[in-house]
Design a protein around this motif. Sequence first.
Motif, PDB file in Angstrom:
ATOM      1  N   VAL A 170       0.838  -1.205   0.000  1.00  0.00           N
ATOM      2  CA  VAL A 170       0.000   0.000   0.000  1.00  0.00           C
ATOM      3  C   VAL A 170       0.876   1.260   0.000  1.00  0.00           C
ATOM      4  CG1 VAL A 170      -1.782   1.279   1.240  1.00  0.00           C
ATOM      5  CG2 VAL A 170      -1.825  -1.232   1.196  1.00  0.00           C
ATOM      6  N   GLN A 171       0.487   2.232  -0.809  1.00  0.00           N
ATOM      7  CA  GLN A 171       1.222   3.482  -0.923  1.00  0.00           C
ATOM      8  C   GLN A 171       0.306   4.660  -0.557  1.00  0.00           C
ATOM      9  OE1 GLN A 171       2.235   2.873  -5.160  1.00  0.00           O
ATOM     10  NE2 GLN A 171       4.362   2.545  -4.518  1.00  0.00           N
ATOM     11  N   THR A 172       0.829   5.852  -0.655  1.00  0.00           N
ATOM     12  CA  THR A 172       0.017   7.067  -0.590  1.00  0.00           C
ATOM     13  C   THR A 172       0.363   7.889  -1.834  1.00  0.00           C
ATOM     14  OG1 THR A 172       1.586   8.509   0.597  1.00  0.00           O
ATOM     15  CG2 THR A 172       0.195   7.055   1.925  1.00  0.00           C
ATOM     16  N   PRO A 173      -0.488   8.842  -2.235  1.00  0.00           N
ATOM     17  CA  PRO A 173      -1.640   9.358  -1.509  1.00  0.00           C
ATOM     18  C   PRO A 173      -2.817   8.389  -1.515  1.00  0.00           C
ATOM     19  CG  PRO A 173      -1.521  10.393  -3.664  1.00  0.00           C
ATOM     20  CD  PRO A 173      -0.269   9.574  -3.509  1.00  0.00           C
ATOM     21  N   GLN A 174      -3.623   8.502  -0.465  1.00  0.00           N
ATOM     22  CA  GLN A 174      -4.872   7.765  -0.400  1.00  0.00           C
ATOM     23  C   GLN A 174      -6.008   8.771  -0.556  1.00  0.00           C
ATOM     24  OE1 GLN A 174      -4.812   5.346   3.160  1.00  0.00           O
ATOM     25  NE2 GLN A 174      -3.080   4.134   2.419  1.00  0.00           N
ATOM     26  N   ALA A 175      -7.030   8.375  -1.307  1.00  0.00           N
ATOM     27  CA  ALA A 175      -8.092   9.304  -1.675  1.00  0.00           C
ATOM     28  C   ALA A 175      -9.397   8.933  -0.981  1.00  0.00           C
ATOM     29  CB  ALA A 175      -8.291   9.292  -3.195  1.00  0.00           C
ATOM     30  N   PHE A 176     -10.124   9.953  -0.552  1.00  0.00           N
ATOM     31  CA  PHE A 176     -11.371   9.716   0.164  1.00  0.00           C
ATOM     32  C   PHE A 176     -12.389  10.804  -0.149  1.00  0.00           C
ATOM     33  CE2 PHE A 176      -7.789   8.278   2.733  1.00  0.00           C
ATOM     34  CZ  PHE A 176      -8.123   6.948   2.953  1.00  0.00           C
ATOM     35  N   ARG A 177     -13.650  10.424  -0.015  1.00  0.00           N
ATOM     36  CA  ARG A 177     -14.680  11.453   0.064  1.00  0.00           C
ATOM     37  C   ARG A 177     -14.515  12.098   1.443  1.00  0.00           C
ATOM     38  NH1 ARG A 177     -19.450   7.550  -2.245  1.00  0.00           N
ATOM     39  NH2 ARG A 177     -18.512   7.225  -4.313  1.00  0.00           N
ATOM     40  N   PHE A 178     -14.417  13.393   1.446  1.00  0.00           N
ATOM     41  CA  PHE A 178     -14.026  14.105   2.666  1.00  0.00           C
ATOM     42  C   PHE A 178     -14.934  13.786   3.859  1.00  0.00           C
ATOM     43  CE2 PHE A 178     -14.069  17.682   5.601  1.00  0.00           C
ATOM     44  CZ  PHE A 178     -12.716  17.850   5.846  1.00  0.00           C
ATOM     45  N   ALA A 179     -16.239  13.787   3.638  1.00  0.00           N
ATOM     46  CA  ALA A 179     -17.170  13.561   4.749  1.00  0.00           C
ATOM     47  C   ALA A 179     -16.936  12.207   5.399  1.00  0.00           C
ATOM     48  CB  ALA A 179     -18.613  13.680   4.257  1.00  0.00           C
ATOM     49  N   ASP A 180     -16.633  11.173   4.589  1.00  0.00           N
ATOM     50  CA  ASP A 180     -16.433   9.825   5.118  1.00  0.00           C
ATOM     51  C   ASP A 180     -15.164   9.730   5.960  1.00  0.00           C
ATOM     52  OD1 ASP A 180     -18.740   8.516   3.989  1.00  0.00           O
ATOM     53  OD2 ASP A 180     -17.759   8.671   2.050  1.00  0.00           O
ATOM     54  N   ILE A 181     -14.059  10.249   5.435  1.00  0.00           N
ATOM     55  CA  ILE A 181     -12.800  10.098   6.167  1.00  0.00           C
ATOM     56  C   ILE A 181     -12.767  11.034   7.375  1.00  0.00           C
ATOM     57  CG2 ILE A 181     -11.459  11.791   4.820  1.00  0.00           C
ATOM     58  CD1 ILE A 181     -10.262   8.361   6.204  1.00  0.00           C
ATOM     59  N   PHE A 182     -13.431  12.188   7.294  1.00  0.00           N
ATOM     60  CA  PHE A 182     -13.491  13.086   8.449  1.00  0.00           C
ATOM     61  C   PHE A 182     -14.261  12.429   9.595  1.00  0.00           C
ATOM     62  CE2 PHE A 182     -15.526  16.409  10.974  1.00  0.00           C
ATOM     63  CZ  PHE A 182     -14.416  17.163  11.351  1.00  0.00           C
ATOM     64  N   LEU A 183     -15.385  11.818   9.265  1.00  0.00           N
ATOM     65  CA  LEU A 183     -16.182  11.145  10.296  1.00  0.00           C
ATOM     66  C   LEU A 183     -15.417   9.972  10.897  1.00  0.00           C
ATOM     67  CD1 LEU A 183     -18.890  10.899  11.771  1.00  0.00           C
ATOM     68  CD2 LEU A 183     -19.689   9.429   9.892  1.00  0.00           C
ATOM     69  N   ALA A 184     -14.722   9.205  10.058  1.00  0.00           N
ATOM     70  CA  ALA A 184     -13.967   8.049  10.553  1.00  0.00           C
ATOM     71  C   ALA A 184     -12.873   8.480  11.528  1.00  0.00           C
ATOM     72  CB  ALA A 184     -13.370   7.282   9.374  1.00  0.00           C
ATOM     73  N   HIS A 185     -12.122   9.530  11.183  1.00  0.00           N
ATOM     74  CA  HIS A 185     -11.063   9.997  12.088  1.00  0.00           C
ATOM     75  C   HIS A 185     -11.648  10.627  13.350  1.00  0.00           C
ATOM     76  CE1 HIS A 185      -7.027   9.398  10.476  1.00  0.00           C
ATOM     77  NE2 HIS A 185      -7.563   9.473   9.257  1.00  0.00           N
ATOM     78  N   THR A 186     -12.779  11.308  13.220  1.00  0.00           N
ATOM     79  CA  THR A 186     -13.413  11.921  14.388  1.00  0.00           C
ATOM     80  C   THR A 186     -13.849  10.858  15.395  1.00  0.00           C
ATOM     81  OG1 THR A 186     -14.188  13.792  13.063  1.00  0.00           O
ATOM     82  CG2 THR A 186     -15.298  13.402  15.162  1.00  0.00           C
ATOM     83  N   ASN A 187     -14.305   9.715  14.867  1.00  0.00           N
ATOM     84  CA  ASN A 187     -14.801   8.638  15.727  1.00  0.00           C
ATOM     85  C   ASN A 187     -13.715   7.682  16.196  1.00  0.00           C
ATOM     86  OD1 ASN A 187     -17.405   9.630  15.552  1.00  0.00           O
ATOM     87  ND2 ASN A 187     -17.941   8.342  13.795  1.00  0.00           N
ATOM     88  N   TRP A 188     -12.502   7.842  15.707  1.00  0.00           N
ATOM     89  CA  TRP A 188     -11.409   6.938  16.083  1.00  0.00           C
ATOM     90  C   TRP A 188     -11.120   7.091  17.572  1.00  0.00           C
ATOM     91  CZ3 TRP A 188      -9.316   3.020  13.575  1.00  0.00           C
ATOM     92  CH2 TRP A 188      -8.115   2.469  14.033  1.00  0.00           C
ATOM     93  N   ASP A 189     -11.035   5.973  18.280  1.00  0.00           N
ATOM     94  CA  ASP A 189     -10.908   6.055  19.741  1.00  0.00           C
ATOM     95  C   ASP A 189      -9.496   6.372  20.217  1.00  0.00           C
ATOM     96  OD1 ASP A 189      -9.522   3.695  19.316  1.00  0.00           O
ATOM     97  OD2 ASP A 189     -11.100   2.406  20.146  1.00  0.00           O
TER      98      ASP A 189
END
Length: 395
Positions: free
Chosen positions: A166-185
């Motif tokens: 796996v490499q970067t950059p990794q691409a995301f729909r902003f709303a999805d990845i923002f919510l995922a990081h916000t909810n990360w414990d």
Amino acid sequence: MVRTSPLPSFGALIVAAGRGERAGGTTPKQYRDFRGTPVIRHSVQTLLEAGAQPLIVVIAAGAKAHAMTALSGLEGYKLVEGGASRQASVRAGLEAMKTMDDAPERVLIHDAARPDLPRSVINRLLDALDRHPGAIPTLPVVDSLAIASSNDTMAGSAARETLRRVQTPQAFRFADIFLAHTNWDGASDAGDDAQVLCTMAKDSSGSVALVQGDERLKKITFAEDLMNASIMSPMRVGQGYDVHRLQEGEELWLGGIKIEHTHGLAGHSDADVALHAITDAVLGGISEGDIGTHFPPSDLQWKGARSGQFLEHAVKLARQKGYALGNIDLTIICEAPKIGPHRAAMRAQVGRLTGLDQNEVSIKATTTEKLGFTGRGEGIAAQAIVSLFLQETLL
């Protein structure tokens, strides 16, 4: 599936808050030189030129002076202080992006330690977001894999066919990845942002597409990676070929010069086959695709554009990779107009666009003895060969 329309707008986040201790030295690796330019500057410049808006660069506390020096002269980015872990740094960058008036619908998250970022990978990632909330560049595993025991003996094997690097950059729909990081414990450390998305997604909406990566995206980890960056071929050669149709009522541009003629060349830009061939030769010499990769004809902003800016862009990319043009050999294939009277002006213009002396620019013309489409006066073709040298070999 090949996109026929311009790529959507996107933002980008470059993670550069690490200390890079494994690379040795007193300066973090992202601020050390790679091919004559600070590591971090490569990807910042590439993403800015690709259209990233906004562009957030996440740096460590106290690293602002390093970052400002490395990025001197560039505009269009914002520095944000990161956290104690990669996840914390990414979250800080996403939160800063969220507060902006122009928060994007799509975002690329990239490691500063991967300076050589091909535009083709960016295109594939953004294209995949049409169908998935996330997309990552990957490469196949070619070596056999062994599972190690605690005492460094072989405990088993893994099926490489099912694994990917796996490499970067990794691409995301902003709303999805923002919510995922916000909810990360924060209790555990995810390997990358795709794992954050997949872990936090509650249903199939967390699917992440695998797109073709590129070996050029190698991550700089150890001191030898920086040293090996200079071990490149001292000379490279590129070849370009282009054809455009002659059409009544069009202007005729060849070699950056407007020529009075009964017909002109038809195309999305000014259709200068001579400059197009040279541009493709330069891009080919540095393995950066072709004109269509950087200036797609589907993008209306390039309609009627002067081809000189395409060539200047290709030369700029070559310089960023540490290469300077050595010479250009161009052949224009047509029955008319006569090229001889315009050769000197063309050589001078190509020299201005590339930074070469006129003695390093050869422009020739030939006919096809009335054979084929050029012989029938239906179009003009051009073929170019360029040499490129590592800049330090020219000193």
